[in-house]
Design a protein around this motif. Structure first.
Motif, mmCIF file in Angstrom:
data_model
loop_
_atom_site.group_PDB
_atom_site.id
_atom_site.type_symbol
_atom_site.label_atom_id
_atom_site.label_comp_id
_atom_site.label_asym_id
_atom_site.label_seq_id
_atom_site.Cartn_x
_atom_site.Cartn_y
_atom_site.Cartn_z
ATOM 1 N N ARG B 533 41.424 19.827 31.133
ATOM 2 C CA ARG B 533 41.148 19.048 29.925
ATOM 3 C C ARG B 533 41.546 17.584 30.157
ATOM 4 O O ARG B 533 40.788 16.651 29.864
ATOM 5 C CB ARG B 533 41.925 19.640 28.735
ATOM 6 N N ILE B 534 42.741 17.392 30.713
ATOM 7 C CA ILE B 534 43.218 16.028 30.976
ATOM 8 C C ILE B 534 42.284 15.321 31.954
ATOM 9 O O ILE B 534 41.916 14.166 31.761
ATOM 10 C CB ILE B 534 44.652 16.070 31.548
ATOM 11 N N THR B 601 30.854 21.278 29.174
ATOM 12 C CA THR B 601 32.203 21.230 29.744
ATOM 13 C C THR B 601 33.197 20.750 28.688
ATOM 14 O O THR B 601 34.273 21.333 28.504
ATOM 15 C CB THR B 601 32.225 20.265 30.958
ATOM 16 N N LEU B 602 32.822 19.695 27.987
ATOM 17 C CA LEU B 602 33.719 19.128 26.967
ATOM 18 C C LEU B 602 33.954 20.140 25.844
ATOM 19 O O LEU B 602 35.061 20.269 25.336
ATOM 20 C CB LEU B 602 33.131 17.831 26.410
ATOM 21 N N LYS B 603 32.902 20.868 25.505
ATOM 22 C CA LYS B 603 33.009 21.851 24.438
ATOM 23 C C LYS B 603 33.939 22.992 24.860
ATOM 24 O O LYS B 603 34.818 23.413 24.096
ATOM 25 C CB LYS B 603 31.616 22.405 24.131
ATOM 26 N N ARG B 606 37.387 22.031 24.546
ATOM 27 C CA ARG B 606 37.742 21.629 23.184
ATOM 28 C C ARG B 606 38.106 20.146 23.113
ATOM 29 O O ARG B 606 39.010 19.742 22.391
ATOM 30 C CB ARG B 606 38.893 22.488 22.639
ATOM 31 N N ILE B 607 37.410 19.345 23.894
ATOM 32 C CA ILE B 607 37.744 17.918 23.896
ATOM 33 C C ILE B 607 37.186 17.244 22.646
ATOM 34 O O ILE B 607 37.842 16.374 22.072
ATOM 35 C CB ILE B 607 37.272 17.246 25.205
ATOM 36 N N ASP B 608 36.020 17.686 22.177
ATOM 37 C CA ASP B 608 35.511 17.136 20.920
ATOM 38 C C ASP B 608 36.441 17.486 19.775
ATOM 39 O O ASP B 608 36.751 16.668 18.931
ATOM 40 C CB ASP B 608 34.112 17.680 20.621
ATOM 41 N N TYR B 609 36.882 18.743 19.811
ATOM 42 C CA TYR B 609 37.800 19.199 18.771
ATOM 43 C C TYR B 609 39.037 18.320 18.766
ATOM 44 O O TYR B 609 39.484 17.810 17.748
ATOM 45 C CB TYR B 609 38.182 20.664 19.024
#
Lengths: 120, 614
Positions: B533-534, B601-603, B606-609
């Motif tokens: 994530r980072i 990938t972002l989803k 949970r990066i949007d979250y």
């Protein structure tokens, strides 16, 4: 940790003095002085020497005046930041927690006679 | 609930002379844990595209981790900011005891924004935060400033971060000195501090760092110490610190010599543990609470440079200011490193830049300053350049103060061919021509030329990773390993661990310590997931700040010039190999062919979250 419920070396009963950009390290522990100034200056006689020769503080009698910490020559009497009461190394009833915690087993408890000789 | 987070972030605005305490939010700790994770998220959320790294809008952040300041062994702190050297994300780590003191003062992090009108320093004592005049400290070196503040506040127990003259002069690779012999060294965080007119941050904390489950925590810490004791790598560090890596790098042909032209150095043992233990070392030293004690403290007590305290000349500095410059007098190398430390300048970047200048001068691309014989092996020339750079003394000093990438561009005439960096950050002392996985790691690091985001060398030379055989020279099978190593490294940089701790402490034990300390439940792959994530958040941040993806590459020297010596003699990382590994890497990362993270990938991460909830 075991005495206050959390970590902060400022509350430890022994102090490591670092000198000259950390070239030297001196562990400083209470000497249980024969002529203990902390005991001498206490106005309420809260500080006494017990049967084992250890200088102990009675928190019931301590009035948090801080004189003992002021006059300790090696600054190993500390004050609880919350209550202001004094505390010092009393060798944890003969089983020092610092010895238990030390990861490199650098500490041990020895008995010395009044000529500085270590008695096994 | 008792737990290792203090749940306070201290935000200081130097432009308006104000400060406030913000809560460490639950989503932030859940998705990013701490340290590097906090830094990545806060930088991504708060910096507008193309923010000037030396302008008031850049953030300068100091983070201990959730385990820093406890009994957990080998924990540190990190500085996160936008780098003025690379223009992208920068996280730089420091040991010692400053990070723990920040926790004791009651903070999970200190965030500085704005710019003071006059030089100032911060004095943080628990809840008391003062912005003090530092006019009288401006011009002092890192240790002098430290001493003056301790005298002024009449307290030797305060922990202080300082900059030297290099940071004041905004040398783009200035460091932050985190006393003593500990630095947030890379990428120019010291210049960001200097740009804010902030000379120092002095911290004293009297609060406790609490633990959710003290009994289990103690057991987990004891297991961690045991794991460290059982590791042969840790044992090597205990005996001789990172100086022991010099002989290893030399034998494997990875030791930079003469601006990375070569991979071996005939006089390597003089700057390795053998030379250092004879001429420098007097005793061992440890960061707070660390049983590894990799520091070997001592002094230069004889010879031309005698009379100063020096810590171990750790591998990177010994290689880059030693073998890379063809200098083998370890006392002289210690002297050069000490000058860098006092001015507050990254000894790694400085070594690479001086090596570049020496080669450029030998090749006739630049002229030597008057009276200086600017060539490999000249200690005097190296010393001259350190003074010239830190003080912006002459045209060459000024030029080199911008880092090797910018300096080479200005010089032109193919100077860029001999500039060794990735994305503007001067390369570490691990020439990658004989280890293609290391090459891929260097190509793709989030902060530029760095060896600490995944260090495949030991697996590649060992011939195996995760049970799969590896050929160090082949580009096959490297992407998967590099992605996994990077994710784990970024994941554990949240706690904030020292890399050397990971040589012994297992993933399981880190999770046990973290869980017992915070009272939260973590999945067994928490570090890999959080690290991924980072890694993606940082990628988004870097792209938003104008990262050109063609910079996911190696410096020309490692691509076009076959290694002339060592076991991997004749090898280079060809353009074809680079392209192959990069393609594989983007695919494993879930990025498109342009290196941009895919929506899926972002989803998944949970990066949007995370973005919409904080």
């Amino acid at each position: 940790m075991d005495l206050f419920g959390g970590y902060n070396p400022r509350l430890s009963r022994l102090v490591i003095l670092n000198k000259k950009e950390n070239l030297y390290h001196f562990p400083v522990v209470c000497n249980q002085c024969e002529n203990a100034y902390c005991m001498n200056v206490c106005p309420t006689k809260a500080i006494k020497r017990n049967a084992d020769g250890i200088v102990v503080i009675d928190p019931e009698k301590c009035i948090a005046c801080g004189l003992c910490a002021d006059y300790c020559p090696i600054k190993v009497v500390c004050l609880d930041p919350e209550t202001g009461k004094a505390f010092k190394c009393e060798l944890c009833q003969g089983k020092p927690l610092c010895i238990e915690a030390c990861p490199t087993k650098a500490l041990e408890l020895v008995r010395m006679d009044n000529k500085g000789k270590i008695n096994e | 609930m008792n737990e290792a987070y203090t749940n306070n972030l201290l935000m200081i605005d130097l432009s308006n002379n104000t400060h406030e305490i913000l809560p460490t939010s639950k989503p932030l700790t859940a998705d990013f844990i701490g340290g590097k994770g906090f830094g990545a998220k806060l930088l991504f959320d708060n910096l507008a595209p193309d923010t000037d790294p030396l302008g008031p809008d850049n953030l300068l952040m100091f983070f201990p981790g959730p385990l820093t300041g406890t009994m957990a062994p080998a924990m540190r702190g990190c500085v996160v900011t936008k780098s003025p050297l690379t223009g992208i994300f920068l996280d730089s780590y420091f040991g010692g005891s400053l990070a723990a003191e920040i926790k004791y003062a009651g903070y999970d992090g200190i965030i500085v924004k704005g710019r003071a009108k006059q030089p100032v320093y911060l004095w943080i004592s628990d809840n008391r935060v003062e912005i003090c005049d530092a006019g009288h400290l401006w011009g002092a070196d890192t240790l002098e400033a430290n001493r003056l503040i301790k005298n002024e506040l009449d307290d030797d127990s305060i922990k202080i971060a300082t900059i030297g003259q290099a940071g004041e002069n905004k040398i783009l690779y200035s460091l932050i000195c985190c006393e003593y012999n500990r630095q947030a060294g890379r990428g120019g965080a010291g210049a960001v501090m200097g740009s804010k007119n902030l000379k120092a941050i002095a911290v004293k904390g009297s609060k406790l760092v609490n633990i959710h489950d003290p009994g289990e925590f103690k057991k987990a810490c004891q297991d961690a110490v045991l794991e460290l004791e059982q590791s042969p790598d840790v044992e090597a560090l205990r005996v001789a610190g990172t100086a022991s890596a010099i002989e290893y790098a030399n034998e494997t042909g990875l030791l930079p010599h003469k601006n990375y032209q070569y991979g071996t150095f005939a006089r390597a043992s003089k700057i390795a543990d053998k030379g250092q233990s004879k001429h420098l070392w007097l005793g061992s030293n440890a960061c707070m609470g660390c049983p590894i004690r990799c520091s070997k403290i001592g002094a230069v007590r004889t010879g031309k440079y005698k009379g100063f305290v020096t810590d171990i000349i750790e591998y990177e500095s010994a290689a880059l200011l030693g073998s890379n410059l063809d200098i083998s007098d370890i006392r002289a190398v210690a002297h050069l490193v000490k000058l860098c430390d006092l001015y507050g300048m990254d000894s790694m970047s400085t070594g690479t830049i001086i090596g570049f200048a020496m080669e450029a001068c030998e090749k006739g691309l630049i002229e030597a300053p008057g009276g200086i014989d600017l060539k490999f092996g000249s200690i005097e020339a190296a010393e001259y350049l350190i003074h010239a750079i830190a003080n912006l003394k002459d045209p060459l000093g000024k030029l080199l103060s911008k880092g090797v990438k910018q300096a080479a561009r200005v010089i032109g005439n193919h100077a860029e061919d001999i500039a060794v960096h990735t994305k503007g950050l001067e390369s570490p002392a691990w020439g990658p021509r004989g280890v293609s996985g290391m090459a891929l790691a260097l190509m793709t690091t989030d902060r530029g030329g760095c060896h600490q985001r995944g260090f495949p060398v030991s697996y590649e030379l060992g011939g195996e990773w995760n049970g799969t055989p590896l050929d160090p020279l082949s580009p096959e099978g490297k992407a998967q390993m590099v992605v996994a190593l990077q994710n784990y490294s970024a994941g554990t940089d949240t706690v904030v661990k020292c890399d050397f701790g990971t040589f012994g402490i297992s993933e399981k034990t880190y999770i046990r310590m973290l869980s017992a300390a915070t009272g939260r439940v973590y999945s067994s792959d928490i570090f890999y997931i959080t690290g991924e994530r980072i890694w993606n958040v940082v990628r988004l941040f870097n792209l938003s700040q104008g990262l050109d993806i063609s910079e996911d590459m190696l410096p020309r020297r490692f691509v076009e010039e076959p290694l002339p010596d060592g076991p991997a003699k004749g090898h280079r990382i060809s353009k074809k190999d680079m392209a192959y590994m990069k393609k594989e890497y983007y695919k494993k990362r879930g990025w498109d062919e342009n290196g941009v993270p895919l929506e899926t990938t972002l989803k998944r991460l949970r990066i949007d979250y995370a973005r919409s909830n904080q």
